[in-house]
Design a protein around this motif. Structure first.
Motif, mmCIF file in Angstrom:
data_model
loop_
_atom_site.group_PDB
_atom_site.id
_atom_site.type_symbol
_atom_site.label_atom_id
_atom_site.label_comp_id
_atom_site.label_asym_id
_atom_site.label_seq_id
_atom_site.Cartn_x
_atom_site.Cartn_y
_atom_site.Cartn_z
ATOM 1 N N TYR A 121 -22.365 -2.998 -11.011
ATOM 2 C CA TYR A 121 -21.806 -3.369 -9.711
ATOM 3 C C TYR A 121 -22.256 -4.780 -9.326
ATOM 4 O O TYR A 121 -23.412 -5.157 -9.514
ATOM 5 C CB TYR A 121 -22.275 -2.385 -8.640
ATOM 6 C CG TYR A 121 -21.645 -1.019 -8.763
ATOM 7 C CD1 TYR A 121 -20.287 -0.833 -8.517
ATOM 8 C CD2 TYR A 121 -22.414 0.088 -9.114
ATOM 9 C CE1 TYR A 121 -19.710 0.426 -8.625
ATOM 10 C CE2 TYR A 121 -21.846 1.349 -9.231
ATOM 11 C CZ TYR A 121 -20.493 1.515 -8.992
ATOM 12 O OH TYR A 121 -19.921 2.753 -9.101
ATOM 13 N N HIS A 122 -21.314 -5.550 -8.776
ATOM 14 C CA HIS A 122 -21.588 -6.938 -8.399
ATOM 15 C C HIS A 122 -21.181 -7.209 -6.951
ATOM 16 O O HIS A 122 -20.270 -6.565 -6.424
ATOM 17 C CB HIS A 122 -20.768 -7.933 -9.247
ATOM 18 C CG HIS A 122 -20.871 -7.773 -10.714
ATOM 19 N ND1 HIS A 122 -21.590 -8.636 -11.506
ATOM 20 C CD2 HIS A 122 -20.311 -6.859 -11.557
ATOM 21 C CE1 HIS A 122 -21.471 -8.268 -12.774
ATOM 22 N NE2 HIS A 122 -20.699 -7.198 -12.829
ATOM 23 N N ILE A 123 -21.837 -8.215 -6.371
ATOM 24 C CA ILE A 123 -21.275 -8.972 -5.260
ATOM 25 C C ILE A 123 -21.438 -10.434 -5.655
ATOM 26 O O ILE A 123 -22.416 -10.795 -6.309
ATOM 27 C CB ILE A 123 -21.963 -8.697 -3.901
ATOM 28 C CG1 ILE A 123 -23.486 -8.841 -4.009
ATOM 29 C CG2 ILE A 123 -21.570 -7.352 -3.327
ATOM 30 C CD1 ILE A 123 -24.196 -8.712 -2.670
ATOM 31 N N VAL A 136 -18.197 -5.236 -2.858
ATOM 32 C CA VAL A 136 -18.777 -4.696 -4.087
ATOM 33 C C VAL A 136 -17.648 -4.396 -5.059
ATOM 34 O O VAL A 136 -16.630 -3.802 -4.690
ATOM 35 C CB VAL A 136 -19.586 -3.418 -3.796
ATOM 36 C CG1 VAL A 136 -20.077 -2.795 -5.111
ATOM 37 C CG2 VAL A 136 -20.758 -3.721 -2.878
ATOM 38 N N GLU A 143 -16.813 -3.532 -9.545
ATOM 39 C CA GLU A 143 -17.437 -3.029 -10.773
ATOM 40 C C GLU A 143 -16.856 -3.718 -12.010
ATOM 41 O O GLU A 143 -15.660 -3.975 -12.092
ATOM 42 C CB GLU A 143 -17.218 -1.522 -10.895
ATOM 43 C CG GLU A 143 -17.983 -0.870 -12.040
ATOM 44 C CD GLU A 143 -17.820 0.640 -12.082
ATOM 45 O OE1 GLU A 143 -18.515 1.286 -12.884
ATOM 46 O OE2 GLU A 143 -16.983 1.173 -11.317
ATOM 47 N N HIS A 197 -24.028 2.096 -6.195
ATOM 48 C CA HIS A 197 -23.052 1.409 -5.345
ATOM 49 C C HIS A 197 -23.635 1.195 -3.948
ATOM 50 O O HIS A 197 -23.522 0.112 -3.364
ATOM 51 C CB HIS A 197 -21.760 2.227 -5.270
ATOM 52 C CG HIS A 197 -20.693 1.609 -4.422
ATOM 53 N ND1 HIS A 197 -20.714 1.687 -3.024
ATOM 54 C CD2 HIS A 197 -19.599 0.874 -4.743
ATOM 55 C CE1 HIS A 197 -19.669 1.045 -2.550
ATOM 56 N NE2 HIS A 197 -18.974 0.538 -3.558
ATOM 57 N N ILE A 237 -26.282 -1.748 -3.750
ATOM 58 C CA ILE A 237 -25.777 -3.118 -3.686
ATOM 59 C C ILE A 237 -24.966 -3.350 -2.412
ATOM 60 O O ILE A 237 -24.947 -4.452 -1.867
ATOM 61 C CB ILE A 237 -24.955 -3.470 -4.963
ATOM 62 C CG1 ILE A 237 -24.786 -4.989 -5.058
ATOM 63 C CG2 ILE A 237 -23.619 -2.751 -4.994
ATOM 64 C CD1 ILE A 237 -24.302 -5.468 -6.411
ATOM 65 N N GLU A 238 -24.339 -2.292 -1.901
ATOM 66 C CA GLU A 238 -23.621 -2.424 -0.622
ATOM 67 C C GLU A 238 -24.606 -2.732 0.504
ATOM 68 O O GLU A 238 -24.316 -3.537 1.405
ATOM 69 C CB GLU A 238 -22.844 -1.139 -0.330
ATOM 70 C CG GLU A 238 -22.179 -1.076 1.045
ATOM 71 C CD GLU A 238 -21.099 -2.122 1.265
ATOM 72 O OE1 GLU A 238 -20.719 -2.343 2.434
ATOM 73 O OE2 GLU A 238 -20.634 -2.738 0.279
ATOM 74 N N ARG A 286 -25.366 -6.328 0.359
ATOM 75 C CA ARG A 286 -24.243 -7.106 0.899
ATOM 76 C C ARG A 286 -24.293 -7.148 2.427
ATOM 77 O O ARG A 286 -24.076 -8.208 3.043
ATOM 78 C CB ARG A 286 -22.917 -6.504 0.426
ATOM 79 C CG ARG A 286 -21.691 -7.371 0.706
ATOM 80 C CD ARG A 286 -20.408 -6.672 0.305
ATOM 81 N NE ARG A 286 -20.100 -5.599 1.243
ATOM 82 C CZ ARG A 286 -19.427 -5.780 2.390
ATOM 83 N NH1 ARG A 286 -18.989 -6.982 2.741
ATOM 84 N NH2 ARG A 286 -19.188 -4.756 3.177
#
Length: 455
Positions: free
Chosen positions: A264-266, A257, A259, A194, A197-198, A201
């Motif tokens: 995990y996506h943005i 972010v 799930e 997490h 990916i944060e 972002r």
């Protein structure tokens, strides 16, 4: 009625001859007429384009086959109109979207597909829709023709005897159950994915390019080369969490972010067109840790011990604990992937996954394997317990052992004969004219016989 029929066929014949003349209407022409339906050359070319995009080599004779299939569809569609057989718009939309997803994935992205087609996907979808609707109506009509066909045990026996010396040989077949356990990460173990990916972002918010970071870090193999670009999609094409954010944001906005089952996506919305969104995303997939694998092994050993001690049946263990949704509600039993329609659990041994074969090869019928670390098709590791329910040695087909297979073959034979008779009658009573361009197609010769009602 016959005079009206002849008048209509004469008019259609005139229409065909006019549009088929070289030098006139170069953009398109009528390739065939079936009753009150026409087949345009552009429709055949569109289907040929799809054939090429499936990775097939150019082969002009394929157009003969495409035209034959289209003529069949037109006969079925004509009967469907008489019998009021229809399909819902949402069924057509779902099939159009399914095919577009497949073509886009095969092309490596929307932009590449549009370059190949020399038109936008929205335009191509609009062009595809009528032919796909006809195809679905034809399928539904064909199902109606054959829906009440069944075979009795006497018919199965008669079919079996008709095979004579051409009885098939069956390889060794097995029935195998599985309990699959995937590692479950704790909140602390998932945190670092997490956080990764944060951090991406925040870099994008700080001015770095979304596409460049997607190419460098995204773990979605289908979009990473395109900078995370997914092209246009509708609400039915993505995971529900993904869809929720994609249709909530405005063009240019980026999600926090979130799930899904994939990780995990943005995502960032690029453009909205009605009920379609053009977006790009970055995916980070959590990886199992040694600690999570160790916990899974302990859990798998406990299930195995309870099955061996007869405190738990294998089927109940699969239903309660297996993470494979395709088998857990089937008592854990694997289905033959090459005969999905029959939903048979008998699998030829040469069609087994090699990793499964290595485990069950030395097992006795009724045996259960100890938990085994394996790698799934998606590259993720887990533990699996296998159960060998039955094993049939190689043999020539016989009614005692192979009645379900022989019944299926007899049913298929009866269905094909029924359809052949139906089409023969419809061809004889329907006006059919095919353009001279296709006169050398062997498979179309049966369609060009003199029509009995126009003699």
């Amino acid at each position: 009625m016959k005079k009206v029929f002849l008048a209509v066929t004469a008019l259609l014949s005139l229409f065909l001859n006019t549009y088929a003349q070289p030098g006139k209407h170069n953009i398109d022409k009528v390739a065939a007429v079936v009753g009150n339906n026409i087949v345009l050359l552009s429709d055949l070319n569109q289907q040929y384009t799809q054939y090429l995009y499936q990775g097939n080599q150019p082969n002009p004779s394929i157009k003969c086959m495409i035209l034959q299939q289209t003529l069949t569809q037109k006969l079925l569609k004509q009967q469907a109109e008489i019998d009021s057989v229809m399909v819902e718009d949402n069924q057509v939309d779902d099939e159009v979207n399914r095919r577009m997803r497949s073509m886009t994935q095969r092309a490596g992205g929307q932009e590449r597909l549009e370059q190949f087609l020399n038109k936008s996907l929205l335009q191509y979808k609009d062009e595809m829709r009528p032919s796909i609707k006809d195809e679905l109506i034809a399928q539904k009509m064909q199902s109606k023709i054959t829906e009440h066909i069944n075979v009795t045990p006497m018919e199965v026996e008669k079919y079996f005897k008709s095979l004579g010396d051409s009885l098939p040989e069956f390889n060794t077949e097995v029935e195998i159950g599985e309990i699959v356990l995937n590692p479950k990460l704790t909140k602390a173990e998932k945190e670092r994915f997490h956080d990764k990916i944060e951090a991406l972002r925040l870099r994008i918010k700080g001015g770095e390019d979304f596409g460049a970071l997607a190419k460098a870090y995204s773990e979605d193999p289908g979009s990473v080369s395109d900078g995370g670009d997914l092209g246009f999609f509708d609400r039915s094409m993505m995971a529900k969490e993904f869809t929720a954010w994609a249709f909530k944001l405005k063009a240019g906005e980026m999600s926090p972010v979130f799930e899904t089952e994939f990780g995990y996506h943005i995502l960032q919305v690029i453009e909205r067109r009605g009920e379609q969104v053009h977006a790009r995303h970055i995916l980070i997939m959590p990886k199992s840790t040694q600690a999570s694998l160790d916990r899974t092994k302990i859990h798998a050993d406990s299930i195995y011990n309870n099955i061996i001690a007869k405190k738990l049946t294998f089927a109940a263990g699969a239903n309660l604990y297996s993470d494979n949704k395709e088998t857990k509600y089937n008592g854990g039993m694997m289905l033959n992937a090459e005969n999905v329609q029959a939903r048979t659990t008998f699998i030829p041994i040469d069609k087994l996954d090699p990793s499964v074969f290595l485990v069950i090869d030395t097992m006795k019928v009724g045996g259960v394997s100890k938990p085994d670390l394996f790698t799934a098709a998606d590259g993720k590791q887990g533990y699996r317990i296998l159960y060998l329910k039955s094993k049939i040695p190689p043999h020539k087909a016989n009614l005692a052992q192979d009645f379900p297979k022989i019944k299926e073959a007899a049913q298929s034979d009866k269905t094909n004969r029924t359809l052949s008779e139906w089409f023969e009658k419809r061809r004889e009573s329907t006006f059919i004219k095919i353009d001279d361009e296709f006169q050398d197609c062997d498979q179309l010769k049966i369609w060009t016989k003199k029509n009995t009602e126009t003699k």
